[in-house]
Design an enzyme around this catalytic site. Structure first.
Site, PDB file in Angstrom:
ATOM      1  N   ASP A  34       0.838  -1.202   0.000  1.00  0.00           N
ATOM      2  CA  ASP A  34       0.000   0.000   0.000  1.00  0.00           C
ATOM      3  C   ASP A  34       0.874   1.254   0.000  1.00  0.00           C
ATOM      4  OD1 ASP A  34      -2.237   1.661   0.177  1.00  0.00           O
ATOM      5  OD2 ASP A  34      -2.602   1.246   2.290  1.00  0.00           O
ATOM      6  N   SER A 123      -3.506  -9.738   1.842  1.00  0.00           N
ATOM      7  CA  SER A 123      -3.652 -10.144   3.253  1.00  0.00           C
ATOM      8  C   SER A 123      -2.484 -10.934   3.814  1.00  0.00           C
ATOM      9  CB  SER A 123      -4.952 -10.922   3.487  1.00  0.00           C
ATOM     10  OG  SER A 123      -6.062 -10.052   3.472  1.00  0.00           O
TER      11      SER A 123
END
Length: 172
Positions: A34, A123
Protein backbone atom coordinates in the site's frame (compact mmCIF):
# COMPACT_ATOMS: atom_id res chain seq x y z
CA UNK A 1 -6.33 -18.91 -23.76
CA UNK A 2 -5.97 -16.28 -21.07
CA UNK A 3 -2.58 -16.02 -19.39
CA UNK A 4 -2.17 -16.42 -15.62
CA UNK A 5 1.38 -16.31 -14.31
CA UNK A 6 3.53 -15.56 -11.30
CA UNK A 7 6.34 -13.04 -11.46
CA UNK A 8 8.84 -11.84 -8.89
CA UNK A 9 8.84 -8.08 -9.34
CA UNK A 10 7.99 -4.68 -7.93
CA UNK A 11 4.26 -4.27 -8.53
CA UNK A 12 4.69 -0.52 -8.95
CA UNK A 13 6.76 -1.20 -12.08
CA UNK A 14 4.58 -3.88 -13.67
CA UNK A 15 3.65 -3.24 -17.29
CA UNK A 16 -0.08 -3.93 -16.93
CA UNK A 17 -3.25 -1.89 -17.29
CA UNK A 18 -4.20 -2.20 -13.61
CA UNK A 19 -2.43 -3.06 -10.40
CA UNK A 20 -4.18 -4.12 -7.22
CA UNK A 21 -3.40 -2.39 -3.97
CA UNK A 22 -3.74 -4.40 -0.76
CA UNK A 23 -5.21 -1.39 1.00
CA UNK A 24 -6.65 -0.60 4.39
CA UNK A 25 -10.29 0.47 4.73
CA UNK A 26 -9.47 4.20 4.77
CA UNK A 27 -7.60 3.99 1.42
CA UNK A 28 -5.29 6.70 2.73
CA UNK A 29 -2.04 4.77 2.49
CA UNK A 30 -0.17 2.55 4.87
CA UNK A 31 2.82 0.25 4.91
CA UNK A 32 3.91 -2.61 2.70
CA UNK A 33 2.54 -2.72 -0.84
CA UNK A 34 0.00 0.00 0.00
CA UNK A 35 2.72 2.46 0.97
CA UNK A 36 4.88 1.53 -2.02
CA UNK A 37 1.99 2.11 -4.44
CA UNK A 38 1.13 5.47 -2.87
CA UNK A 39 4.77 6.59 -3.02
CA UNK A 40 5.21 5.49 -6.63
CA UNK A 41 1.90 6.94 -7.84
CA UNK A 42 2.57 10.32 -6.26
CA UNK A 43 0.39 12.62 -4.16
CA UNK A 44 -2.45 12.66 -6.70
CA UNK A 45 -3.32 9.08 -5.67
CA UNK A 46 -3.91 10.12 -2.08
CA UNK A 47 -6.09 13.01 -3.28
CA UNK A 48 -8.13 10.62 -5.46
CA UNK A 49 -8.55 8.22 -2.54
CA UNK A 50 -9.73 11.06 -0.31
CA UNK A 51 -12.49 11.73 -2.86
CA UNK A 52 -13.82 8.16 -2.52
CA UNK A 53 -16.89 8.52 -0.29
CA UNK A 54 -16.85 6.99 3.16
CA UNK A 55 -19.43 4.23 3.68
CA UNK A 56 -18.84 4.35 7.44
CA UNK A 57 -16.65 6.63 9.54
CA UNK A 58 -13.08 6.17 8.27
CA UNK A 59 -14.11 3.41 5.82
CA UNK A 60 -14.00 4.05 2.09
CA UNK A 61 -13.67 0.37 1.17
CA UNK A 62 -15.01 -2.41 3.40
CA UNK A 63 -13.21 -5.73 3.62
CA UNK A 64 -13.84 -7.88 0.55
CA UNK A 65 -14.78 -4.95 -1.67
CA UNK A 66 -12.75 -2.86 -4.13
CA UNK A 67 -12.52 0.69 -5.44
CA UNK A 68 -10.67 2.01 -8.51
CA UNK A 69 -8.63 5.15 -9.13
CA UNK A 70 -6.28 6.30 -11.87
CA UNK A 71 -2.67 5.14 -11.65
CA UNK A 72 -1.21 8.65 -11.91
CA UNK A 73 2.63 8.34 -12.00
CA UNK A 74 2.53 4.52 -12.18
CA UNK A 75 2.99 2.63 -15.46
CA UNK A 76 -0.47 1.11 -14.79
CA UNK A 77 -3.45 3.22 -15.89
CA UNK A 78 -5.52 2.08 -12.90
CA UNK A 79 -5.09 1.15 -9.26
CA UNK A 80 -7.72 -1.19 -7.88
CA UNK A 81 -7.78 -0.87 -4.09
CA UNK A 82 -9.09 -3.87 -2.17
CA UNK A 83 -9.18 -4.61 1.52
CA UNK A 84 -8.32 -8.15 2.45
CA UNK A 85 -9.36 -9.82 5.68
CA UNK A 86 -7.25 -9.88 8.81
CA UNK A 87 -6.48 -13.51 9.68
CA UNK A 88 -8.43 -14.53 12.78
CA UNK A 89 -7.81 -18.25 12.67
CA UNK A 90 -9.90 -19.14 9.65
CA UNK A 91 -13.30 -19.27 11.31
CA UNK A 92 -14.43 -15.68 10.73
CA UNK A 93 -15.25 -15.87 7.03
CA UNK A 94 -11.74 -14.96 5.95
CA UNK A 95 -11.66 -17.28 2.92
CA UNK A 96 -14.88 -15.88 1.44
CA UNK A 97 -13.73 -12.31 2.05
CA UNK A 98 -10.35 -12.95 0.42
CA UNK A 99 -12.01 -14.55 -2.62
CA UNK A 100 -14.34 -11.54 -2.81
CA UNK A 101 -11.29 -9.26 -3.05
CA UNK A 102 -10.13 -11.03 -6.20
CA UNK A 103 -13.64 -11.12 -7.69
CA UNK A 104 -14.31 -7.44 -7.01
CA UNK A 105 -10.88 -6.39 -8.30
CA UNK A 106 -11.27 -8.31 -11.55
CA UNK A 107 -14.78 -6.92 -12.06
CA UNK A 108 -13.67 -3.31 -11.60
CA UNK A 109 -10.59 -3.67 -13.78
CA UNK A 110 -12.59 -5.32 -16.55
CA UNK A 111 -15.30 -2.66 -16.37
CA UNK A 112 -12.57 -0.01 -16.73
CA UNK A 113 -11.31 -1.69 -19.90
CA UNK A 114 -8.16 -3.23 -18.43
CA UNK A 115 -6.76 -6.14 -20.40
CA UNK A 116 -4.10 -7.01 -17.82
CA UNK A 117 -3.90 -6.87 -14.04
CA UNK A 118 -1.25 -7.54 -11.39
CA UNK A 119 -2.16 -8.76 -7.91
CA UNK A 120 0.01 -8.74 -4.79
CA UNK A 121 -0.42 -11.46 -2.17
CA UNK A 122 -3.48 -9.85 -0.57
CA UNK A 123 -3.65 -10.14 3.25
CA UNK A 124 -0.34 -12.03 3.49
CA UNK A 125 1.61 -9.17 5.08
CA UNK A 126 0.60 -7.47 8.31
CA UNK A 127 -2.92 -8.94 8.03
CA UNK A 128 -1.34 -12.33 8.77
CA UNK A 129 -3.16 -14.60 6.31
CA UNK A 130 -1.20 -17.88 5.95
CA UNK A 131 0.52 -17.72 2.57
CA UNK A 132 -0.30 -21.25 1.38
CA UNK A 133 -4.01 -20.84 2.06
CA UNK A 134 -4.11 -17.33 0.56
CA UNK A 135 -2.34 -18.45 -2.61
CA UNK A 136 -4.76 -21.36 -3.08
CA UNK A 137 -7.74 -19.02 -2.74
CA UNK A 138 -6.20 -16.45 -5.11
CA UNK A 139 -5.45 -18.97 -7.85
CA UNK A 140 -8.79 -20.78 -7.57
CA UNK A 141 -10.78 -17.53 -7.57
CA UNK A 142 -8.93 -16.04 -10.52
CA UNK A 143 -9.20 -19.26 -12.52
CA UNK A 144 -12.95 -19.40 -11.89
CA UNK A 145 -13.47 -15.84 -13.09
CA UNK A 146 -10.78 -15.16 -15.70
CA UNK A 147 -12.51 -16.95 -18.57
CA UNK A 148 -15.43 -14.58 -18.12
CA UNK A 149 -13.16 -11.52 -18.16
CA UNK A 150 -10.51 -12.36 -20.81
CA UNK A 151 -7.95 -10.44 -18.77
CA UNK A 152 -4.27 -11.36 -18.39
CA UNK A 153 -3.41 -11.94 -14.72
CA UNK A 154 -0.03 -11.58 -13.06
CA UNK A 155 0.51 -12.62 -9.47
CA UNK A 156 3.28 -10.17 -8.60
CA UNK A 157 5.43 -11.57 -5.81
CA UNK A 158 7.88 -9.63 -3.65
CA UNK A 159 10.23 -12.60 -3.17
CA UNK A 160 11.19 -15.96 -4.64
CA UNK A 161 9.47 -17.98 -1.90
CA UNK A 162 6.10 -16.38 -2.60
CA UNK A 163 6.56 -16.79 -6.35
CA UNK A 164 7.31 -20.48 -5.81
CA UNK A 165 4.00 -20.86 -3.93
CA UNK A 166 2.09 -19.32 -6.83
CA UNK A 167 3.94 -21.38 -9.44
CA UNK A 168 3.13 -24.57 -7.52
CA UNK A 169 -0.55 -23.59 -7.19
CA UNK A 170 -0.75 -22.71 -10.89
CA UNK A 171 0.80 -26.08 -11.81
CA UNK A 172 -1.90 -27.99 -9.90
Amino acid sequence: MVSIRALQADITRCDVDAIVNAANPSLLGGGGVDGAIHRAAGPALLQACRRVPEVAPGVRCPTGEARITPGFALPARHVVHTVGPVWRGGHAGEAALLAACYDASLALATAAGARSIAFPAISCGVYGYPAEAAVSIAVATVRARVDDTAIEVVFCCHDAAMRARYVAALDR
